[in-house]
Design a protein around this motif. Sequence first.
Motif, mmCIF file in Angstrom:
data_model
loop_
_atom_site.group_PDB
_atom_site.id
_atom_site.type_symbol
_atom_site.label_atom_id
_atom_site.label_comp_id
_atom_site.label_asym_id
_atom_site.label_seq_id
_atom_site.Cartn_x
_atom_site.Cartn_y
_atom_site.Cartn_z
ATOM 1 N N VAL A 119 12.612 -10.617 0.086
ATOM 2 C CA VAL A 119 13.769 -11.039 0.885
ATOM 3 C C VAL A 119 13.533 -10.918 2.382
ATOM 4 N N GLY A 120 12.334 -10.555 2.802
ATOM 5 C CA GLY A 120 12.020 -10.471 4.222
ATOM 6 C C GLY A 120 12.762 -9.367 4.958
ATOM 7 N N ALA A 121 13.003 -8.247 4.290
ATOM 8 C CA ALA A 121 13.778 -7.156 4.885
ATOM 9 C C ALA A 121 12.953 -6.229 5.777
ATOM 10 N N ILE A 122 11.635 -6.445 5.835
ATOM 11 C CA ILE A 122 10.760 -5.541 6.585
ATOM 12 C C ILE A 122 10.338 -6.186 7.900
ATOM 13 N N SER A 123 10.472 -5.422 8.998
ATOM 14 C CA SER A 123 10.089 -5.889 10.327
ATOM 15 C C SER A 123 8.836 -5.157 10.787
ATOM 16 N N ALA A 124 7.951 -5.901 11.443
ATOM 17 C CA ALA A 124 6.717 -5.325 11.955
ATOM 18 C C ALA A 124 6.955 -4.630 13.287
ATOM 19 N N GLY A 125 6.059 -3.709 13.605
ATOM 20 C CA GLY A 125 6.104 -2.973 14.862
ATOM 21 C C GLY A 125 5.074 -1.874 14.816
ATOM 22 N N ASP A 126 5.177 -0.911 15.719
ATOM 23 C CA ASP A 126 4.265 0.237 15.675
ATOM 24 C C ASP A 126 4.391 0.936 14.330
ATOM 25 N N VAL A 127 5.623 1.024 13.851
ATOM 26 C CA VAL A 127 5.945 1.508 12.512
ATOM 27 C C VAL A 127 6.897 0.479 11.930
ATOM 28 N N TYR A 128 6.678 0.098 10.696
ATOM 29 C CA TYR A 128 7.527 -0.918 10.090
ATOM 30 C C TYR A 128 8.900 -0.353 9.748
ATOM 31 N N VAL A 129 9.901 -1.242 9.709
ATOM 32 C CA VAL A 129 11.287 -0.845 9.456
ATOM 33 C C VAL A 129 11.874 -1.768 8.396
ATOM 34 N N ILE A 130 12.661 -1.187 7.493
ATOM 35 C CA ILE A 130 13.343 -1.959 6.458
ATOM 36 C C ILE A 130 14.820 -2.073 6.825
ATOM 37 N N ASP A 131 15.326 -3.304 6.872
ATOM 38 C CA ASP A 131 16.742 -3.547 7.155
ATOM 39 C C ASP A 131 17.551 -3.177 5.915
ATOM 40 N N PRO A 132 18.382 -2.138 6.002
ATOM 41 C CA PRO A 132 19.138 -1.697 4.829
ATOM 42 C C PRO A 132 20.145 -2.729 4.317
ATOM 43 N N GLU A 133 20.580 -3.624 5.179
ATOM 44 C CA GLU A 133 21.532 -4.662 4.764
ATOM 45 C C GLU A 133 20.850 -5.746 3.932
ATOM 46 N N SER A 134 19.571 -5.972 4.188
ATOM 47 C CA SER A 134 18.834 -7.022 3.479
ATOM 48 C C SER A 134 18.101 -6.511 2.249
ATOM 49 N N CYS A 135 17.778 -5.226 2.227
ATOM 50 C CA CYS A 135 17.013 -4.628 1.130
ATOM 51 C C CYS A 135 17.776 -4.738 -0.188
ATOM 52 N N THR A 136 17.092 -5.231 -1.223
ATOM 53 C CA THR A 136 17.706 -5.371 -2.542
ATOM 54 C C THR A 136 17.280 -4.246 -3.490
ATOM 55 N N GLU A 137 16.565 -3.269 -2.955
ATOM 56 C CA GLU A 137 16.112 -2.103 -3.722
ATOM 57 C C GLU A 137 15.223 -2.472 -4.900
ATOM 58 N N CYS A 138 14.404 -3.502 -4.736
ATOM 59 C CA CYS A 138 13.527 -3.923 -5.830
ATOM 60 C C CYS A 138 12.335 -2.976 -6.004
ATOM 61 N N GLY A 139 11.927 -2.294 -4.920
ATOM 62 C CA GLY A 139 10.844 -1.323 -5.003
ATOM 63 C C GLY A 139 9.448 -1.886 -4.847
ATOM 64 N N THR A 140 9.351 -3.190 -4.642
ATOM 65 C CA THR A 140 8.035 -3.809 -4.508
ATOM 66 C C THR A 140 7.256 -3.224 -3.339
#
Length: 56
Positions: free
Chosen positions: A22-43
Amino acid sequence: MAYKISKDTCTACGTCIDECPVGAISAGDVYVIDPESCTECGTCADVCPTESISLE
């Protein structure tokens, strides 16, 4: 409850960002997961080589 990436152990290798369906992860120095977009699939947690991703 969404997955979260540990800032202490994430190496920003990019493995998780390519696996998120779902594209919930953003790149950067440390990656971040958007909690609103995360579907908790665990992949992302399944492929993380440093085991830096867990349910919050």
